[in-house]
Design an enzyme around this catalytic site. Structure first.
Site, PDB file in Angstrom:
ATOM      1  N   ASP A  11       0.846  -1.199   0.000  1.00  0.00           N
ATOM      2  CA  ASP A  11       0.000   0.000   0.000  1.00  0.00           C
ATOM      3  C   ASP A  11       0.880   1.247   0.000  1.00  0.00           C
ATOM      4  O   ASP A  11       1.019   1.918   1.034  1.00  0.00           O
ATOM      5  CB  ASP A  11      -0.943  -0.029   1.210  1.00  0.00           C
ATOM      6  CG  ASP A  11      -1.946  -1.175   1.114  1.00  0.00           C
ATOM      7  OD1 ASP A  11      -2.395  -1.474  -0.013  1.00  0.00           O
ATOM      8  OD2 ASP A  11      -2.270  -1.771   2.152  1.00  0.00           O
ATOM      9  N   LYS A  33       0.691  -8.001  -2.655  1.00  0.00           N
ATOM     10  CA  LYS A  33      -0.659  -7.579  -3.062  1.00  0.00           C
ATOM     11  C   LYS A  33      -0.607  -6.150  -3.590  1.00  0.00           C
ATOM     12  O   LYS A  33      -0.038  -5.270  -2.945  1.00  0.00           O
ATOM     13  CB  LYS A  33      -1.594  -7.661  -1.855  1.00  0.00           C
ATOM     14  CG  LYS A  33      -3.018  -7.213  -2.148  1.00  0.00           C
ATOM     15  CD  LYS A  33      -3.928  -7.502  -0.972  1.00  0.00           C
ATOM     16  CE  LYS A  33      -4.052  -6.362   0.008  1.00  0.00           C
ATOM     17  NZ  LYS A  33      -4.703  -5.150  -0.508  1.00  0.00           N
ATOM     18  N   ASP A  60      -5.557  -6.998  -6.183  1.00  0.00           N
ATOM     19  CA  ASP A  60      -6.715  -6.813  -5.294  1.00  0.00           C
ATOM     20  C   ASP A  60      -7.568  -5.650  -5.820  1.00  0.00           C
ATOM     21  O   ASP A  60      -7.566  -4.560  -5.262  1.00  0.00           O
ATOM     22  CB  ASP A  60      -6.173  -6.528  -3.881  1.00  0.00           C
ATOM     23  CG  ASP A  60      -7.256  -6.266  -2.862  1.00  0.00           C
ATOM     24  OD1 ASP A  60      -8.409  -6.648  -3.098  1.00  0.00           O
ATOM     25  OD2 ASP A  60      -6.937  -5.669  -1.807  1.00  0.00           O
ATOM     26  N   LYS A  62     -10.955  -6.110  -6.644  1.00  0.00           N
ATOM     27  CA  LYS A  62     -12.354  -6.348  -6.220  1.00  0.00           C
ATOM     28  C   LYS A  62     -13.344  -5.968  -7.319  1.00  0.00           C
ATOM     29  O   LYS A  62     -14.190  -5.081  -7.147  1.00  0.00           O
ATOM     30  CB  LYS A  62     -12.675  -5.558  -4.943  1.00  0.00           C
ATOM     31  CG  LYS A  62     -11.784  -5.893  -3.757  1.00  0.00           C
ATOM     32  CD  LYS A  62     -12.223  -5.148  -2.509  1.00  0.00           C
ATOM     33  CE  LYS A  62     -11.348  -5.426  -1.310  1.00  0.00           C
ATOM     34  NZ  LYS A  62     -10.006  -4.797  -1.354  1.00  0.00           N
ATOM     35  N   ASP A  65     -19.239  -5.770 -11.396  1.00  0.00           N
ATOM     36  CA  ASP A  65     -19.870  -5.123 -12.556  1.00  0.00           C
ATOM     37  C   ASP A  65     -20.774  -6.157 -13.215  1.00  0.00           C
ATOM     38  O   ASP A  65     -20.985  -7.233 -12.638  1.00  0.00           O
ATOM     39  CB  ASP A  65     -18.752  -4.620 -13.505  1.00  0.00           C
ATOM     40  CG  ASP A  65     -19.176  -3.396 -14.303  1.00  0.00           C
ATOM     41  OD1 ASP A  65     -20.290  -3.409 -14.867  1.00  0.00           O
ATOM     42  OD2 ASP A  65     -18.400  -2.433 -14.385  1.00  0.00           O
ATOM     43  N   ASN A  68     -20.378  -9.828 -18.047  1.00  0.00           N
ATOM     44  CA  ASN A  68     -19.488  -9.744 -19.210  1.00  0.00           C
ATOM     45  C   ASN A  68     -18.254  -8.890 -18.924  1.00  0.00           C
ATOM     46  O   ASN A  68     -17.127  -9.238 -19.289  1.00  0.00           O
ATOM     47  CB  ASN A  68     -20.296  -9.159 -20.381  1.00  0.00           C
ATOM     48  CG  ASN A  68     -19.504  -9.158 -21.665  1.00  0.00           C
ATOM     49  OD1 ASN A  68     -19.043 -10.200 -22.104  1.00  0.00           O
ATOM     50  ND2 ASN A  68     -19.327  -7.968 -22.243  1.00  0.00           N
ATOM     51  N   THR A  69     -18.476  -7.768 -18.231  1.00  0.00           N
ATOM     52  CA  THR A  69     -17.368  -6.851 -17.932  1.00  0.00           C
ATOM     53  C   THR A  69     -16.401  -7.463 -16.923  1.00  0.00           C
ATOM     54  O   THR A  69     -15.174  -7.357 -17.082  1.00  0.00           O
ATOM     55  CB  THR A  69     -17.946  -5.519 -17.396  1.00  0.00           C
ATOM     56  OG1 THR A  69     -18.828  -5.000 -18.378  1.00  0.00           O
ATOM     57  CG2 THR A  69     -16.863  -4.511 -17.104  1.00  0.00           C
ATOM     58  N   ARG A 178      -1.689  -8.948  13.079  1.00  0.00           N
ATOM     59  CA  ARG A 178      -0.734  -8.184  13.877  1.00  0.00           C
ATOM     60  C   ARG A 178      -0.005  -9.137  14.812  1.00  0.00           C
ATOM     61  O   ARG A 178      -0.617 -10.099  15.305  1.00  0.00           O
ATOM     62  CB  ARG A 178      -1.452  -7.114  14.738  1.00  0.00           C
ATOM     63  CG  ARG A 178      -2.156  -6.022  13.926  1.00  0.00           C
ATOM     64  CD  ARG A 178      -1.155  -5.130  13.221  1.00  0.00           C
ATOM     65  NE  ARG A 178      -1.775  -4.049  12.470  1.00  0.00           N
ATOM     66  CZ  ARG A 178      -2.134  -4.115  11.182  1.00  0.00           C
ATOM     67  NH1 ARG A 178      -1.975  -5.227  10.496  1.00  0.00           N
ATOM     68  NH2 ARG A 178      -2.644  -3.053  10.581  1.00  0.00           N
ATOM     69  N   GLN A 187      -7.182  -1.257  12.194  1.00  0.00           N
ATOM     70  CA  GLN A 187      -7.874  -2.542  12.146  1.00  0.00           C
ATOM     71  C   GLN A 187      -8.587  -2.774  13.471  1.00  0.00           C
ATOM     72  O   GLN A 187      -8.050  -2.467  14.536  1.00  0.00           O
ATOM     73  CB  GLN A 187      -6.866  -3.693  11.903  1.00  0.00           C
ATOM     74  CG  GLN A 187      -6.172  -3.637  10.547  1.00  0.00           C
ATOM     75  CD  GLN A 187      -7.050  -4.127   9.401  1.00  0.00           C
ATOM     76  OE1 GLN A 187      -8.271  -4.289   9.566  1.00  0.00           O
ATOM     77  NE2 GLN A 187      -6.452  -4.339   8.253  1.00  0.00           N
ATOM     78  N   GLY A 207       0.161  -5.787   5.945  1.00  0.00           N
ATOM     79  CA  GLY A 207       0.653  -4.532   5.375  1.00  0.00           C
ATOM     80  C   GLY A 207       1.593  -3.823   6.319  1.00  0.00           C
ATOM     81  O   GLY A 207       2.774  -4.149   6.438  1.00  0.00           O
ATOM     82  N   ARG A 208       1.055  -2.831   7.055  1.00  0.00           N
ATOM     83  CA  ARG A 208       1.877  -1.917   7.850  1.00  0.00           C
ATOM     84  C   ARG A 208       2.865  -2.555   8.825  1.00  0.00           C
ATOM     85  O   ARG A 208       3.972  -2.016   8.962  1.00  0.00           O
ATOM     86  CB  ARG A 208       0.966  -0.898   8.550  1.00  0.00           C
ATOM     87  CG  ARG A 208       0.395   0.105   7.548  1.00  0.00           C
ATOM     88  CD  ARG A 208      -0.817   0.820   8.079  1.00  0.00           C
ATOM     89  NE  ARG A 208      -1.966  -0.073   8.142  1.00  0.00           N
ATOM     90  CZ  ARG A 208      -3.169   0.284   8.534  1.00  0.00           C
ATOM     91  NH1 ARG A 208      -3.383   1.534   8.917  1.00  0.00           N
ATOM     92  NH2 ARG A 208      -4.167  -0.576   8.543  1.00  0.00           N
TER      93      ARG A 208
HETATM   94  O1  C5P Z   1      -1.650  -2.494   6.943  1.00  0.00           O
HETATM   95  P1  C5P Z   1      -2.616  -3.625   7.121  1.00  0.00           P
HETATM   96  O2  C5P Z   1      -1.949  -4.915   7.579  1.00  0.00           O
HETATM   97  O3  C5P Z   1      -3.784  -3.265   7.986  1.00  0.00           O
HETATM   98  O4  C5P Z   1      -3.149  -3.895   5.630  1.00  0.00           O
HETATM   99  C1  C5P Z   1      -4.128  -4.843   5.354  1.00  0.00           C
HETATM  100  C2  C5P Z   1      -4.411  -4.903   3.874  1.00  0.00           C
HETATM  101  O5  C5P Z   1      -5.514  -5.768   3.692  1.00  0.00           O
HETATM  102  C3  C5P Z   1      -4.787  -3.563   3.238  1.00  0.00           C
HETATM  103  O6  C5P Z   1      -4.303  -3.583   1.886  1.00  0.00           O
HETATM  104  C4  C5P Z   1      -6.293  -3.586   3.276  1.00  0.00           C
HETATM  105  O7  C5P Z   1      -6.873  -2.832   2.251  1.00  0.00           O
HETATM  106  C5  C5P Z   1      -6.587  -5.065   3.071  1.00  0.00           C
HETATM  107  N1  C5P Z   1      -7.882  -5.506   3.596  1.00  0.00           N
HETATM  108  C6  C5P Z   1      -8.250  -5.354   4.919  1.00  0.00           C
HETATM  109  N2  C5P Z   1      -9.480  -5.786   5.345  1.00  0.00           N
HETATM  110  C7  C5P Z   1     -10.319  -6.357   4.503  1.00  0.00           C
HETATM  111  C8  C5P Z   1      -9.970  -6.532   3.175  1.00  0.00           C
HETATM  112  C9  C5P Z   1      -8.723  -6.085   2.743  1.00  0.00           C
HETATM  113  O8  C5P Z   1      -7.478  -4.842   5.717  1.00  0.00           O
HETATM  114  N3  C5P Z   1     -11.474  -6.799   4.943  1.00  0.00           N
END
Ligand code: C5P
Length: 231
Positions: A11, A33, A60, A62, A65, A68-69, A178, A187, A207-208
């Protein structure tokens, strides 16, 4: 075959930062991702560069639509060579089946988002849906499975009951991870890697805790060690 369970969420607001960061990871220890922001800015070129660095890419975006799209979009993602792509289960069975058919025997995995974790009971009522979020998640996961999708995105808390109803082969991809020493960031429902794997998660999106770590590779290794200890 090496099957890393951790998917690092790239991200980042620009291609250069994302690529420099990925180059400091180890593609045998994780997948990556790419989400809407980065893909909108950097596009297929970034995906190709990440694949050249050896990473499997989860795109990712998501998709949601008309059938077909979405089928065409999934086909386009697959022709980029991505490892995984996702769609909204709320697009309904015709859309899910069209996406499945478009990917056919191709190697790209197709998973669904059930209900966005940002939606609570009030949001559902506002949309005219009387069911609880838990019931909706389960119904949408089973719909995705019936339509031949490979799995769903879910929280570690949802993974326990979803694993029971979907069986062993369905892929559960779990964000909100975490370690016990990390903060929550924004979160709400979090789990440690060990808790998520024990709950039935197949892959963990992180992510973070990795991207903002002063030592991202070290953090990735520690997360992997915790996963390995419960596999
Ligand atoms: O930084 P962090 O670990 O919170 O990032 C989690 C990733 O997972 C982000 O890219 C977030 O958009 C994605 N995500 C989420 N919860 C969801 C679906 C996707 O945190 N329900």
């Amino acid at each position: 075959m090496n099957d890393p369970r951790i998917i690092v969420a790239l991200d980042f607001p620009d291609q250069c930062t994302a690529l420099n960061f990925a180059a400091g990871l180890d593609s045998t220890l994780c997948r990556v991702k790419v989400g809407k922001e980065l893909f909108t800015l950097a596009g297929p070129q970034l995906v190709e560069k990440l694949m050249k660095l050896g990473f499997d890419v989860f795109l990712d975006l998501k998709f949601h639509d008309i059938p077909n799209t979405v089928a065409a979009a999934c086909s386009a993602a697959s022709s980029l060579g991505v490892w995984m792509v996702n769609v909204h289960a709320l697009g309904g069975s015709k859309m899910l089946l069209a996406a499945r058919q478009a990917l056919g025997g191709k190697k790209t995995r197709l998973i669904a988002v059930t209900l966005l974790t940002s939606l609570n009971q009030n949001d559902l009522s506002e949309l005219g849906i009387a069911d609880t979020p838990e019931t909706m998640v389960q119904r949408l996961a089973l719909l995705a499975q019936c339509c031949g999708l490979d799995g769903v995105v879910c929280s570690a808390l949802e993974a326990v009951s979803l694993r029971e109803v979907t069986g062993e082969d369905f892929c559960l991809v779990t964000p909100g991870i975490r370690s016990s020493s990390d903060g929550n960031d924004d979160q709400v429902r979090i789990a440690t890697p060990a808790m998520a794997i024990r709950s039935g998660a197949s892959y963990l999106v992180i992510g973070r805790p990795i991207t903002r770590s002063p030592d991202p590779l070290g953090a990735l290794r520690r997360f992997n060690d915790e996963v390995a200890s419960v596999l």
